[in-house]
Design an enzyme around this catalytic site. Structure first.
Site, mmCIF file in Angstrom:
data_model
loop_
_atom_site.group_PDB
_atom_site.id
_atom_site.type_symbol
_atom_site.label_atom_id
_atom_site.label_comp_id
_atom_site.label_asym_id
_atom_site.label_seq_id
_atom_site.Cartn_x
_atom_site.Cartn_y
_atom_site.Cartn_z
ATOM 1 N N GLY A 69 19.766 70.234 -4.196
ATOM 2 C CA GLY A 69 18.405 70.736 -4.074
ATOM 3 C C GLY A 69 18.064 71.160 -2.661
ATOM 4 O O GLY A 69 18.853 71.824 -1.979
ATOM 5 N N CYS A 70 16.885 70.741 -2.197
ATOM 6 C CA CYS A 70 16.396 71.159 -0.883
ATOM 7 C C CYS A 70 17.268 70.680 0.269
ATOM 8 O O CYS A 70 17.222 71.252 1.358
ATOM 9 C CB CYS A 70 14.964 70.666 -0.687
ATOM 10 S SG CYS A 70 13.778 71.407 -1.837
ATOM 11 N N ALA A 71 18.055 69.635 0.060
ATOM 12 C CA ALA A 71 18.961 69.141 1.107
ATOM 13 C C ALA A 71 20.232 69.966 1.202
ATOM 14 O O ALA A 71 21.033 69.783 2.124
ATOM 15 C CB ALA A 71 19.321 67.676 0.843
#
Length: 349
Positions: free
Chosen positions: A140-142
């Site tokens: 995801g965002c990481a």
């Protein structure tokens, strides 16, 4: 040991620009009459800090109900196009050809592609038949920071080899007209599409070196962020308030990560952070005792492009590099798991 260096970084966006005020108007039409107390949630759109963002499909495409086949077709077409554009720019800026790349790391969590994206565009770009492929899903965002971390470690393991990392996310394809939940409204107010690519090599120096990497996985946090899966597609999971989580949990985690790098918070000249949204930016500044407004590039990118998940922080890094990196920066992002991913950059003026 040879430190890996960042040779280039490039970004790409799809062709369709959506103004946030137009998205708000459309969301009122779609959700207003069906969502109890929708007016209480409509303010979310104004509080994101977003002015405009981009999608792989025209605006009206998102206003009709879509299932897996249509979403997947849109993902493959859009992601391949953005992969080629971002990768081509990064290769050009590194003065390399696709045939010079030894390893490709592909980060994407917003669609399903098997064969994975780098295989689908290999002939178009001209990758060698013996290139190593490392597709990464679920961060995801990481993913942008974790992808840079993975690329740097692969480069360090084979000094002199060229590693290309491409992060492509089409978050707009997760828009759901059927889910009358606060999480879906938040996702509708934030998500956008974009891609970033970078080239890393170890063994011959470099102005911007990847000094160290680290991660922190919080226990019992699977419900903070992620996807649910049903017959119509992905559904966003946001079951805890991320800004509140950041306010209490971020600094202890980053302190632990930095300690493993033999660094402290005071050693970092600049934090480069995945923004999430305006409230998350404020929470990061508060958690890390940064002066309000310190994360100006984060605010600028979220205003201009929205939350593109994994590539977003690399857009911020690109903007920071254009204005000049300080001696040491810490690139950070939070994602499903719930996970913090960090990369320390050492820049020689």
């Amino acid at each position: 040991m040879h430190k890996p260096a960042l040779l280039s970084l490039a970004t790409a966006i799809p062709p369709h620009c959506f103004k946030q005020k137009d998205v708000l108007d459309a969301a009122w039409d779609v959700f207003g009459s069906r969502f109890p107390d929708y007016d209480r949630f409509a303010s979310i759109f104004a509080n994101t800090g977003i002015v405009k963002r981009y999608g792989v499909k025209p605006f009206d495409w998102y206003l009709a109900q879509r299932g897996w086949p249509e979403r997947t077709a849109a993902y493959l077409e859009g992601a391949e196009s953005l992969f080629v554009e971002a990768a081509s720019k990064a290769l050009r800026d590194a003065a390399l050809a696709a045939a010079d790349i030894d390893t490709i790391v592909t980060v994407s969590s917003t669609g399903i592609a098997t064969p994975s994206l780098e295989a689908r565009v290999a002939r178009r770009l001209g990758f060698r038949s013996d290139v190593s492929r490392v597709p990464v899903f679920g961060l995801g965002c990481a993913g942008g920071v974790s992808g840079l971390s993975i690329a740097s470690r692969l480069a360090q393991a084979r000094p002199g080899s060229n590693v290309l990392m491409v992060a492509v996310e089409l978050c707009s394809l997760a828009l759901r007209l059927d889910e009358l939940t606060k999480a879906n409204i938040v996702a509708t107010s934030l998500f956008a599409d974009g891609a970033a690519a970078l080239v890393v090599r170890a063994g011959d120096g470099g102005q911007t070196q990847i000094e160290a990497t680290g991660e922190h996985l919080w226990p019992n946090t699977l419900d903070v962020m992620g996807w649910s899966v049903d017959p119509l597609g992905f559904g966003v999971i946001l079951r805890r308030t991320v800004p509140e989580f950041v306010a209490t949990e971020l600094k202890p985690a980053l302190t632990q990560i930095l300690a493993r790098m033999d660094l402290g918070v005071a050693d970092i000249d600049k934090f480069i952070c995945h923004p999430g949204g305006a409230k998350v930016i404020e929470a990061i500044e508060g958690a890390m005792s940064l002066d309000q407004g310190t994360l100006e590039h984060e605010r600028g990118v979220i205003a201009d492009y929205g939350n593109m998940s994994a590539p977003t922080v690399l857009f911020i890094l690109e903007r920071t590099m254009a204005r000049g990196l300080p001696q040491r920066s810490l690139v950070t992002a939070l994602g499903p798991g719930f996970t913090a991913s960090c990369v320390s950059l050492r820049h020689a003026a």
